[in-house]
Write a protein that holds these residues in place. Sequence first.
Motif, PDB file in Angstrom:
ATOM      1  N   LYS A 454       0.803  -1.220   0.000  1.00  0.00           N
ATOM      2  CA  LYS A 454       0.000   0.000   0.000  1.00  0.00           C
ATOM      3  C   LYS A 454       0.836   1.270   0.000  1.00  0.00           C
ATOM      4  CE  LYS A 454      -3.993   0.411   1.554  1.00  0.00           C
ATOM      5  NZ  LYS A 454      -4.596   0.345   0.204  1.00  0.00           N
ATOM      6  N   GLU A 457      -0.685   4.819   0.163  1.00  0.00           N
ATOM      7  CA  GLU A 457      -2.144   4.782   0.031  1.00  0.00           C
ATOM      8  C   GLU A 457      -2.850   4.609   1.378  1.00  0.00           C
ATOM      9  OE1 GLU A 457      -2.506   2.825  -4.434  1.00  0.00           O
ATOM     10  OE2 GLU A 457      -2.853   1.564  -2.681  1.00  0.00           O
ATOM     11  N   THR A 458      -4.070   5.125   1.440  1.00  0.00           N
ATOM     12  CA  THR A 458      -4.889   4.965   2.641  1.00  0.00           C
ATOM     13  C   THR A 458      -5.726   3.696   2.534  1.00  0.00           C
ATOM     14  OG1 THR A 458      -6.588   6.382   1.650  1.00  0.00           O
ATOM     15  CG2 THR A 458      -5.004   7.427   3.132  1.00  0.00           C
ATOM     16  N   TYR A 459      -6.159   3.209   3.675  1.00  0.00           N
ATOM     17  CA  TYR A 459      -6.960   1.988   3.719  1.00  0.00           C
ATOM     18  C   TYR A 459      -8.342   2.225   3.114  1.00  0.00           C
ATOM     19  CZ  TYR A 459      -3.530   0.407   7.258  1.00  0.00           C
ATOM     20  OH  TYR A 459      -2.384   0.049   7.927  1.00  0.00           O
ATOM     21  N   SER A 469      -3.520   4.294   7.346  1.00  0.00           N
ATOM     22  CA  SER A 469      -2.431   3.867   6.467  1.00  0.00           C
ATOM     23  C   SER A 469      -1.443   3.028   7.262  1.00  0.00           C
ATOM     24  CB  SER A 469      -1.706   5.077   5.865  1.00  0.00           C
ATOM     25  OG  SER A 469      -0.963   5.766   6.865  1.00  0.00           O
TER      26      SER A 469
END
Length: 482
Positions: A454, A457-459, A469
């Motif tokens: 990831k 990137e954010t969840y 994150s």
Amino acid sequence: MKLKQLINALEVEIKPEIADLSIKGLAENSVDVLKDYMFVAIKGFKTDGHNYIDDAIKRGACVIVGEMDIGFLPIPYIKVANSRKALGIIANNFYHNPSKHKIMIGITGTNGKTTISYILKHILESNGHTCSLFGSIQNIINGEVYDSKNTTPSSLVLQKLLSDSKDEIVIMEVSSHGLSQFRVEGITFDYCLFTNLDHEHLDYHETMEEYFQTKLSLFDHLKVNGHAIVNTDNVWGKKLALMLNEKNINVYSLGQSKDSTFQIVDFNFENSVVLVVESNENVQITSPMIGLHNIYNTVMAYITAKLFGIEKDDIINSVKLFKGVKGRFEIIKLHNGATAVVDYAHTADAVFHCLTASKKYGAKKVTHIFGFRGDRDESKRQGILAVTSEFSDEFILTVDDLNSVSLNEMIDSLYKLNSHYANNKGIVMPDRTSAIKWAIENSQQDDWILITGKGHETYKQMFSMPTTSDTETVLYIENKEQ
């Protein structure tokens, strides 16, 4: 702008009475249409813009462009062979070919695009130049930061951003999706960089050869006297360099071969120092980020800046002050003496470089935490598992983005994948934040925890901790522990 000016490169005929129709704006989504706009109907992967033509007309569209046969419409309809390509040409015309006023740098390849773009931006700005940057983390224009939805924006968005930019140079990550969907149509580049090619996006491109040919198409956009910079220490880079040489394109190769324009002759992993031979002169460059892959990324940026005309010593001094890239081998020192690393790696080759870098920089034990994205190329999963099974000491399979896949379906696939590797290294912990917490709590002095997939990137899913994150999760756990 008049209709005839917008479509003058589309090879379509229009009736003389509509040639001078005034177009006030462009839209590829019907909800963005205003009075006297042109609406370009694009057949997408989930929705078809042709189904929204009536809506576009109700909102004020004065002309429609599409690629399907359409019945009677109350406004002019222009049929083209490819709506995506047509939009690129039309947008370029509407914004008066904005890239022609810039020095354009395009970077393609599976891994390394983001890191190279940020190092290069740092070098150029440190030496008095202004840069816009379009990429997977964010877009930066005139010093302002904007969210990035795609690595390469749509052609309409991209041309608008180029038009808004007052910066001298534009550095752009160019994805294979962006190339195949004609997002850079109408743009020519002064410099095109190729990093590498690894098993990725084969749910979209189907074969590695098709994937390669798509990446290759970036170099069709190179200006007559433009420069191609190619990492030839991979089979696809070697193939690309040969093909470009046959076309008499200026190719500057990077590799360990004596035939390389910039030959890497020695590494010092402890200090991230690389020795490069260029024009029979030895040049010592210190990478600001650890790992062999980042050494290559740094040298690619160095080559581009050198060709741009910046002095060698000025480049080297600038590189030393670079502070890294969010979510790209981002190192967090833990209170117990262990090290956590957050990285975007999501191919077997990228994971290999992260794992081997951890070992080379002193990791006594490496715990690798990663997952897979739903609705994405499943054929690469076993390759990543094979790499982590060999080079990590233990790994935790966890949830990444589910997309349209159910949580139970993803968990089931993780257990099935893990069962194929009977070396007792792997466990499944679906909650990503719990997996990170478990790894930290079970780490000791000089252990490394590698969290991949990831990066910045954010969840998209909710997990047990109130974090968004991987980096935020690590820091949240650290603050709780202290």
